[in-house]
Design an enzyme around this catalytic site. Structure first.
Site, short mmCIF file in Angstrom:
data_model
loop_
_atom_site.label_atom_id
_atom_site.label_comp_id
_atom_site.label_asym_id
_atom_site.label_seq_id
_atom_site.Cartn_x
_atom_site.Cartn_y
_atom_site.Cartn_z
N SER A 68 8.89 2.55 -12.43
CA SER A 68 9.67 1.48 -13.06
C SER A 68 9.26 0.08 -12.58
O SER A 68 9.42 -0.89 -13.31
CB SER A 68 11.16 1.72 -12.79
OG SER A 68 11.40 1.84 -11.41
N THR A 69 8.74 -0.05 -11.36
CA THR A 69 8.32 -1.37 -10.86
C THR A 69 6.98 -1.76 -11.49
O THR A 69 6.82 -2.87 -11.99
CB THR A 69 8.20 -1.35 -9.32
OG1 THR A 69 9.30 -0.63 -8.78
CG2 THR A 69 8.19 -2.76 -8.76
N GLY A 79 3.45 1.33 -7.60
CA GLY A 79 4.68 1.37 -6.82
C GLY A 79 4.58 2.37 -5.68
O GLY A 79 3.53 2.99 -5.46
N GLY A 136 4.76 9.60 -5.55
CA GLY A 136 4.92 10.85 -6.30
C GLY A 136 6.32 11.06 -6.84
O GLY A 136 6.62 12.12 -7.39
N GLU A 173 -2.74 8.79 -9.45
CA GLU A 173 -2.55 7.50 -8.76
C GLU A 173 -3.48 7.39 -7.55
O GLU A 173 -4.09 6.35 -7.31
CB GLU A 173 -1.09 7.37 -8.30
CG GLU A 173 -0.11 7.19 -9.45
CD GLU A 173 1.34 7.19 -9.00
OE1 GLU A 173 2.13 6.45 -9.57
OE2 GLU A 173 1.68 7.92 -8.05
C1 5RP Z 1 5.03 7.82 -9.35
C2 5RP Z 1 5.11 6.94 -8.16
C3 5RP Z 1 5.87 5.66 -8.32
O1 5RP Z 1 4.98 4.60 -8.13
C4 5RP Z 1 6.97 5.64 -7.29
O2 5RP Z 1 7.81 6.76 -7.53
C5 5RP Z 1 7.79 4.35 -7.37
O3 5RP Z 1 8.47 4.28 -8.60
P1 5RP Z 1 9.53 3.16 -8.92
O4 5RP Z 1 8.80 1.85 -8.97
O5 5RP Z 1 10.12 3.57 -10.24
O6 5RP Z 1 10.57 3.17 -7.82
O7 5RP Z 1 4.59 7.22 -7.11
O8 5RP Z 1 4.44 9.05 -9.05
#
Ligand code: 5RP
Length: 235
Positions: free
Chosen positions: A34-35, A90, A103, A111
């Protein structure tokens, strides 16, 4: 009137700050979550306004592909390029050495490939993600080939971990990754040596990749709200 969620504001501001680091003529790793979604949105807006040009994105997930298309960022695969200039992604936890747990969106395998290839890897988080020691607030995700789930869980228990299969939300059964695999979330009482644990877990037959990112991060941008005002600082 709708109340403004301070965490959303932090995510938005830090995403914007990361998008501002992208220069014209660069190849950009597009993270997941989401970020990072805000970063992808603002990169797209900068492209559309003509502030930057000739950007190519390397997606880390199906989510990143969808968002890049939505915001008009042309995509390339790793087969078509020989460098990634900057990756923005993120994290679920960040320790003082800039090591990460990732993850939360089950996308850590792609990623890690994309983020590790980037000349500059920028992590975007809100201040709630900062920890003194990895594993203190978030379970460690491990992507596993489906037929190996049971033996991998047993091997993880022998290492002192408490594994649980990640289940879907609004979907019956387990979470299936973009690669068609499953995710085991592991609680370790202490992660004293993240570099060693990263290698040990990946050495279990059937494990594709785990969410420890050690020595990969160059910069961490942290979104905060101080006195009701959002701000971004660098770690
Ligand atoms: C996805 C990730 C995301 O970058 C991590 O979970 C952070 O997500 P968010 O910005 O929604 O908190 O590693 O696999």
């Amino acid at each position: 009137m709708t109340a403004v969620d301070p965490v959303q504001v932090m995510k938005q501001e830090v995403g914007k700050a990361a998008a501002a680091l992208v220069k014209s003529d660069s190849i950009v790793g597009l993270g997941t979550g989401s970020t990072t979604a805000f970063a992808i949105q603002y990169i797209g807006e900068r492209l559309k306004s003509g502030e930057i040009s000739n950007i190519k994105g390397v997606p880390t997930s199906f989510q990143a592909i969808v968002l890049a298309r939505q915001y008009g960022i042309p995509l390339v695969s790793l087969d078509e390029i020989d460098r990634i200039d900057i990756a923005i992604d993120g994290a679920d936890e960040v320790d003082p050495q800039k090591n990460l747990i990732k993850g939360g969106g089950a996308a850590h395998t792609q990623e890690k490939i994309v983020d590790s290839l980037a000349s500059e890897f920028v992590v975007v988080v809100d201040s709630g993600k900062l920890v003194d020691r990895l594993g203190s607030t978030f379970l460690l995700p491990v992507e596993v080939i489906p037929m190996a789930v049971t033996p991998v869980m047993r091997a993880i228990e022998k290492l002192g971990g408490n594994p649980q299969l990640r289940m879907g939300v609004k979907k019956a059964g387990p979470v299936v990754t973009d690669q068609g695999n499953l995710v085991i979330d592991v609680k370790f009482d202490r992660i004293d040596n993240p570099a060693e644990l990263e290698k040990t877990l990946n050495n279990i037959p059937g494990v594709l990749e785990n969410g420890l990112f050690v020595g990969v991060t160059d910069r961490v941008l942290i979104g905060e709200v101080k006195d009701g005002q959002p701000s971004v600082r660098e770690m």
